[in-house]
Design a protein around this motif. Structure first.
Motif, PDB file in Angstrom:
ATOM      1  N   PRO A 158       0.734  -1.279   0.139  1.00 22.91           N
ATOM      2  CA  PRO A 158      -0.261   0.090  -0.130  1.00 22.91           C
ATOM      3  C   PRO A 158       0.838   1.190  -0.029  1.00 22.91           C
ATOM      4  O   PRO A 158       0.274   2.371  -0.468  1.00 22.91           O
ATOM      5  CB  PRO A 158      -0.756  -0.200   1.209  1.00 22.91           C
ATOM      6  N   VAL A 173      -7.922  -2.765  -4.047  1.00 22.81           N
ATOM      7  CA  VAL A 173      -7.380  -2.584  -2.828  1.00 22.81           C
ATOM      8  C   VAL A 173      -7.971  -3.954  -2.030  1.00 22.81           C
ATOM      9  O   VAL A 173      -9.043  -3.902  -1.890  1.00 22.81           O
ATOM     10  CB  VAL A 173      -7.611  -1.161  -1.942  1.00 22.81           C
ATOM     11  N   SER A 178      -4.867  -5.034   2.724  1.00 25.13           N
ATOM     12  CA  SER A 178      -3.794  -3.546   2.760  1.00 25.13           C
ATOM     13  C   SER A 178      -3.646  -3.569   4.058  1.00 25.13           C
ATOM     14  O   SER A 178      -2.694  -2.699   4.496  1.00 25.13           O
ATOM     15  CB  SER A 178      -4.150  -2.572   2.143  1.00 25.13           C
ATOM     16  N   VAL A 196      -5.630   0.970   7.491  1.00 28.30           N
ATOM     17  CA  VAL A 196      -5.090   2.367   7.367  1.00 28.30           C
ATOM     18  C   VAL A 196      -4.606   2.927   8.160  1.00 28.30           C
ATOM     19  O   VAL A 196      -3.625   4.011   7.919  1.00 28.30           O
ATOM     20  CB  VAL A 196      -5.986   2.814   6.036  1.00 28.30           C
ATOM     21  N   TYR A 213      -1.097   3.925   8.354  1.00 32.14           N
ATOM     22  CA  TYR A 213      -0.487   4.570   7.417  1.00 32.14           C
ATOM     23  C   TYR A 213      -1.417   5.594   6.795  1.00 32.14           C
ATOM     24  O   TYR A 213      -1.609   5.900   5.489  1.00 32.14           O
ATOM     25  CB  TYR A 213       0.336   3.877   6.240  1.00 32.14           C
ATOM     26  N   GLN A 214      -1.858   6.491   7.953  1.00 31.91           N
ATOM     27  CA  GLN A 214      -3.180   7.252   7.417  1.00 31.91           C
ATOM     28  C   GLN A 214      -2.739   8.391   6.627  1.00 31.91           C
ATOM     29  O   GLN A 214      -3.385   8.612   5.582  1.00 31.91           O
ATOM     30  CB  GLN A 214      -3.774   7.661   8.877  1.00 31.91           C
ATOM     31  N   TYR A 244      -2.291   6.945   3.223  1.00 35.16           N
ATOM     32  CA  TYR A 244      -3.450   6.611   2.573  1.00 35.16           C
ATOM     33  C   TYR A 244      -4.198   7.620   2.065  1.00 35.16           C
ATOM     34  O   TYR A 244      -4.839   7.767   0.947  1.00 35.16           O
ATOM     35  CB  TYR A 244      -4.238   5.665   3.539  1.00 35.16           C
ATOM     36  N   ARG A 298      -5.510   8.564  -1.740  1.00 32.54           N
ATOM     37  CA  ARG A 298      -6.916   8.871  -2.153  1.00 32.54           C
ATOM     38  C   ARG A 298      -7.058  10.123  -3.063  1.00 32.54           C
ATOM     39  O   ARG A 298      -7.680  10.210  -3.962  1.00 32.54           O
ATOM     40  CB  ARG A 298      -7.722   8.855  -1.267  1.00 32.54           C
TER      41      ARG A 298
END
Length: 275
Positions: A45, A60, A63, A66, A69-70, A73, A77
């Protein structure tokens, strides 16, 4: 599409260790099946944003949460939206991919969910219980979840957490959908062993229950898992609607069911890509 065979970037964390589940096994097998119809490349990811521009779509899958690894991520997006990259599932879901606020909203609207509030002044809406479940709104995989007595409810930092009564349910059951079409169901007959799943044959009322939430979510394409619990009175109550990267437990279903799921996912992806 840029090629006779559509190209897909398949996002997975093969090294993520999930309790009771083998993310890597599921994604190796599922991506292998998709390779029969699509050109597939797997990536972590954290690499997706850098690589996705070379593919017709990004799928996706497993993964991992999130929240680990906000920032990356969110950037992924944003970049996908700006570039017009097709994400599967599309990032327009109203359920877990947007946080767990939807549980508060569904509860207030009278949907069959575990009663849920997120403000201290609303605690009176919850039935009395010996213990309450406190969950972060951006939680996943039970990270940050805790059980508290009623005497501690006034100490909570409301705003970022949800509160629910702890229900001594009979069992948990999950319903799996591609687009808005039901595929199969599995359940955990022993509540203390969430991921020891067995085949579940849903009755008409069960499917109506699950379909109601999938239709509410308005995702025309993608994979969703409706997680519910059977309350002591026999009622099904929603636990969560996973619309980001639900684990599918495909190793636990019959070969014919698995083949049908893969075929339906392929058809969904072809339709998603425009033919």
């Amino acid at each position: 599409m840029t090629a006779a065979r559509p190209s897909i970037l398949y996002v997975t964390d093969l090294g993520y260790e999930a309790k009771g589940r083998r993310y890597c096994d599921e994604d190796i097998r599922l991506s292998g099946c998709l390779r029969e119809d699509f050109d597939i490349a797997l990536c972590h990811p954290l690499d997706a944003a850098r690589l996705m521009g070379s593919f017709d779509a990004v799928v996706v899958r497993n993964s991992g949460p999130v929240l680990h690894y906000q920032r990356e991520y969110d950037a992924f997006r944003t970049l996908a939206r700006q570039s017009g990259t097709r994400l599967y599932n599309p990032p327009t879901g109203r359920a877990d991919m947007a946080g767990k606020q939807y549980l508060v909203e569904l509860s207030a609207a009278g949907f069959p969910v575990i009663p849920t509030v997120d403000h201290g002044e609303d605690l009176g809406r919850l039935p009395r219980a010996d213990e309450y479940v406190v969950k972060p709104k951006l939680g996943a995989d039970s990270i940050g979840m805790e059980f508290v007595g009623r005497d501690r409810l006034g100490e909570l930092g409301y705003g970022d957490v949800l509160v629910q009564p702890r229900i001594q349910f009979r069992y948990e059951v999950s319903f799996y959908f591609v687009d808005r079409d039901f595929q199969y169901a599995l359940y955990a007959p022993r509540p203390e062993r969430r991921w020891e799943l067995e085949r579940y044959e849903p009755g008409p009322g069960d499917l109506e229950f699950a379909q109601r939430f999938v239709d509410w979510n308005t995702l025309d394409h993608g994979i969703q898992r409706v997680d519910a619990c059977r309350a002591p009175d026999g009622e099904l109550l929603l636990v969560e609607l996973e619309d980001l990267n639900p684990y599918l437990s495909l190793d636990l279903v019959a070969e014919g069911v698995r083949a049908a799921f893969v075929a339906r996912m392929k058809a969904s992806l072809r339709d998603f890509l425009g033919g």
